[in-house]
Scaffold this motif. Sequence first.
Motif, PDB file in Angstrom:
ATOM      1  N   ASN A  41      -1.007   7.506 -18.310  1.00  0.00           N
ATOM      2  CA  ASN A  41       0.463   7.487 -18.386  1.00  0.00           C
ATOM      3  C   ASN A  41       1.133   7.124 -17.060  1.00  0.00           C
ATOM      4  O   ASN A  41       2.369   7.194 -16.962  1.00  0.00           O
ATOM      5  N   THR A  42       0.362   6.771 -16.041  1.00  0.00           N
ATOM      6  CA  THR A  42       0.945   6.484 -14.737  1.00  0.00           C
ATOM      7  C   THR A  42       0.839   5.009 -14.362  1.00  0.00           C
ATOM      8  O   THR A  42       0.000   4.267 -14.870  1.00  0.00           O
ATOM      9  N   VAL A  43       1.721   4.639 -13.447  1.00  0.00           N
ATOM     10  CA  VAL A  43       1.681   3.348 -12.763  1.00  0.00           C
ATOM     11  C   VAL A  43       1.406   3.654 -11.293  1.00  0.00           C
ATOM     12  O   VAL A  43       2.082   4.498 -10.701  1.00  0.00           O
ATOM     13  N   ARG A  44       0.425   2.974 -10.719  1.00  0.00           N
ATOM     14  CA  ARG A  44       0.085   3.249  -9.319  1.00  0.00           C
ATOM     15  C   ARG A  44       0.177   1.977  -8.481  1.00  0.00           C
ATOM     16  O   ARG A  44      -0.197   0.895  -8.942  1.00  0.00           O
ATOM     17  N   VAL A  45       0.677   2.157  -7.267  1.00  0.00           N
ATOM     18  CA  VAL A  45       0.787   1.061  -6.310  1.00  0.00           C
ATOM     19  C   VAL A  45      -0.226   1.292  -5.202  1.00  0.00           C
ATOM     20  O   VAL A  45      -0.336   2.396  -4.664  1.00  0.00           O
ATOM     21  N   TRP A  46      -0.966   0.228  -4.852  1.00  0.00           N
ATOM     22  CA  TRP A  46      -2.073   0.329  -3.906  1.00  0.00           C
ATOM     23  C   TRP A  46      -1.902  -0.636  -2.740  1.00  0.00           C
ATOM     24  O   TRP A  46      -1.346  -1.724  -2.907  1.00  0.00           O
ATOM     25  N   ASP A  47      -2.433  -0.215  -1.599  1.00  0.00           N
ATOM     26  CA  ASP A  47      -2.606  -1.110  -0.460  1.00  0.00           C
ATOM     27  C   ASP A  47      -4.037  -1.626  -0.526  1.00  0.00           C
ATOM     28  O   ASP A  47      -4.980  -0.871  -0.275  1.00  0.00           O
ATOM     29  N   PRO A  48      -4.250  -2.909  -0.891  1.00  0.00           N
ATOM     30  CA  PRO A  48      -5.623  -3.404  -1.070  1.00  0.00           C
ATOM     31  C   PRO A  48      -6.403  -3.533   0.229  1.00  0.00           C
ATOM     32  O   PRO A  48      -7.624  -3.624   0.201  1.00  0.00           O
ATOM     33  N   THR A  49      -5.714  -3.531   1.357  1.00  0.00           N
ATOM     34  CA  THR A  49      -6.401  -3.624   2.648  1.00  0.00           C
ATOM     35  C   THR A  49      -7.051  -2.308   3.029  1.00  0.00           C
ATOM     36  O   THR A  49      -8.233  -2.252   3.398  1.00  0.00           O
ATOM     37  N   SER A  50      -6.292  -1.223   2.911  1.00  0.00           N
ATOM     38  CA  SER A  50      -6.812   0.098   3.264  1.00  0.00           C
ATOM     39  C   SER A  50      -7.494   0.798   2.099  1.00  0.00           C
ATOM     40  O   SER A  50      -8.279   1.728   2.301  1.00  0.00           O
ATOM     41  N   GLY A  51      -7.169   0.371   0.874  1.00  0.00           N
ATOM     42  CA  GLY A  51      -7.700   1.034  -0.313  1.00  0.00           C
ATOM     43  C   GLY A  51      -6.936   2.290  -0.678  1.00  0.00           C
ATOM     44  O   GLY A  51      -7.347   3.028  -1.572  1.00  0.00           O
ATOM     45  N   LYS A  52      -5.799   2.528  -0.025  1.00  0.00           N
ATOM     46  CA  LYS A  52      -5.049   3.754  -0.255  1.00  0.00           C
ATOM     47  C   LYS A  52      -3.977   3.577  -1.329  1.00  0.00           C
ATOM     48  O   LYS A  52      -3.396   2.498  -1.484  1.00  0.00           O
ATOM     49  N   GLU A  53      -3.727   4.658  -2.056  1.00  0.00           N
ATOM     50  CA  GLU A  53      -2.646   4.696  -3.030  1.00  0.00           C
ATOM     51  C   GLU A  53      -1.332   4.887  -2.287  1.00  0.00           C
ATOM     52  O   GLU A  53      -1.190   5.801  -1.480  1.00  0.00           O
ATOM     53  N   VAL A  54      -0.356   4.018  -2.571  1.00  0.00           N
ATOM     54  CA  VAL A  54       0.948   4.076  -1.916  1.00  0.00           C
ATOM     55  C   VAL A  54       1.922   4.923  -2.722  1.00  0.00           C
ATOM     56  O   VAL A  54       2.657   5.735  -2.167  1.00  0.00           O
ATOM     57  N   HIS A  55       1.962   4.708  -4.040  1.00  0.00           N
ATOM     58  CA  HIS A  55       2.843   5.463  -4.925  1.00  0.00           C
ATOM     59  C   HIS A  55       2.140   5.734  -6.248  1.00  0.00           C
ATOM     60  O   HIS A  55       1.336   4.916  -6.712  1.00  0.00           O
ATOM     61  N   CYS A  56       2.467   6.856  -6.862  1.00  0.00           N
ATOM     62  CA  CYS A  56       2.083   7.148  -8.233  1.00  0.00           C
ATOM     63  C   CYS A  56       3.376   7.326  -9.022  1.00  0.00           C
ATOM     64  O   CYS A  56       4.135   8.270  -8.777  1.00  0.00           O
TER      65      CYS A  56
END
Length: 284
Positions: free
Chosen positions: A147-162
Motif C-alpha cells: 500500500n506504499t509508494v517509496r522514493v529511493w536514492d539509487p546512488t546510496s541505496g537509501k529510502e528517501v520517502h515512504c
Amino acid sequence: MLEGEELLARTCRHTSGSVDNTVRVWEASSGKEIGCFKGHAGDVYSVCWSRDGKGIVSGSLDKSARIWETSSGKEVGCFSAHSYPVWGVSWSGDGRMIATGSGDNTVRVWEADSRREVVSLKGHCCSVRSVSWSRDGRRIVSGSWDNTVRVWDPTSGKEVHCLKGHAGDVWSVSWSEDGSKIASGSVDNTVRVWEASSGKEIGCFKGHTKGVYSVCWSRDGGQIVSGSGDGFVRVWEASSGKEMECLTGHTRGVWGVSWSGDGRMIATGSGDNTVRVWEADSAY
C-alpha cells in the motif's frame, strides 16, 4: 491480456507485453505489427523503451528482465537475480541504468551495458509492482502491494520517502517530467499525486469504480491518464484533479497506459487483448 505498454512518438511506435510471453512492437498510425520478440518463458508484465528508442526492457513471470534491440528484435541482455516475477521495469533517462521491481519485495538497479547489478533497494514488505526513474536519474519511485509508494536514492541505496495514503495495493507509479511530482494508482480506485521533495500528498482523484492499474503523466505535466479494472481510461487535469475525459472502448480492464512525448496520442493495453491508440486532443 496486454499488461503494459510504452509509446514512442518520434517514430510512431508502441510496444506491448502479454501473457502470451511475447513483446510486440506496433506502428501506431496503421496498427500494423512490426516486431514480435520471443524469449521469455512466462507472462510479460512490464515493458519500457530506452529514451533513444534503440532498446526495450521487459519484465516477466519467469523472474527475468530482458533487453531487446528494437531494430532487430534480438535479445541483448538478461537479468535473472530476482527470486520472484519481475513486475516492473524502467530505463533511466541517460540509458545507462535499468531498475526492476519484483515479487521478492526488492527494487534492483542494473548497469544496462554490463548487466551488472549495482544495488538492491530493500524496504517494501510486499511485491513491488511498479518502478519509475525520475527524468534526471537521481531518484527512483516504486509502488508496492504493501500500500506504499517509496522514493529511493539509487546512488546510496537509501529510502528517501515512504508515501502513505493508499488503502490498497499500489499498482502503478509515474514521475512528472520535471521530477517535482509523482502519480500513483491503486486498487483503492484512486489516483494520488505526491510532492516528490516532501512526500506530501497533494491530490486524490476519484472516479474509477475498480482498481487503478496504470498511470502516466503527459510530457508537459498538465494531465495524468489512468487505466482501471473498470475498463475505462480517464484523463485528469493534474493541478485540480478534474476529470477531463473518460475514454471508452475497451471491454475488459485496462492494464497499461502511456502518453506520447508530443502529447498528441495515448496508448492503452487491456485484458480484452487489444492495444488502442487515441488522439489525446480529441479527448478534451
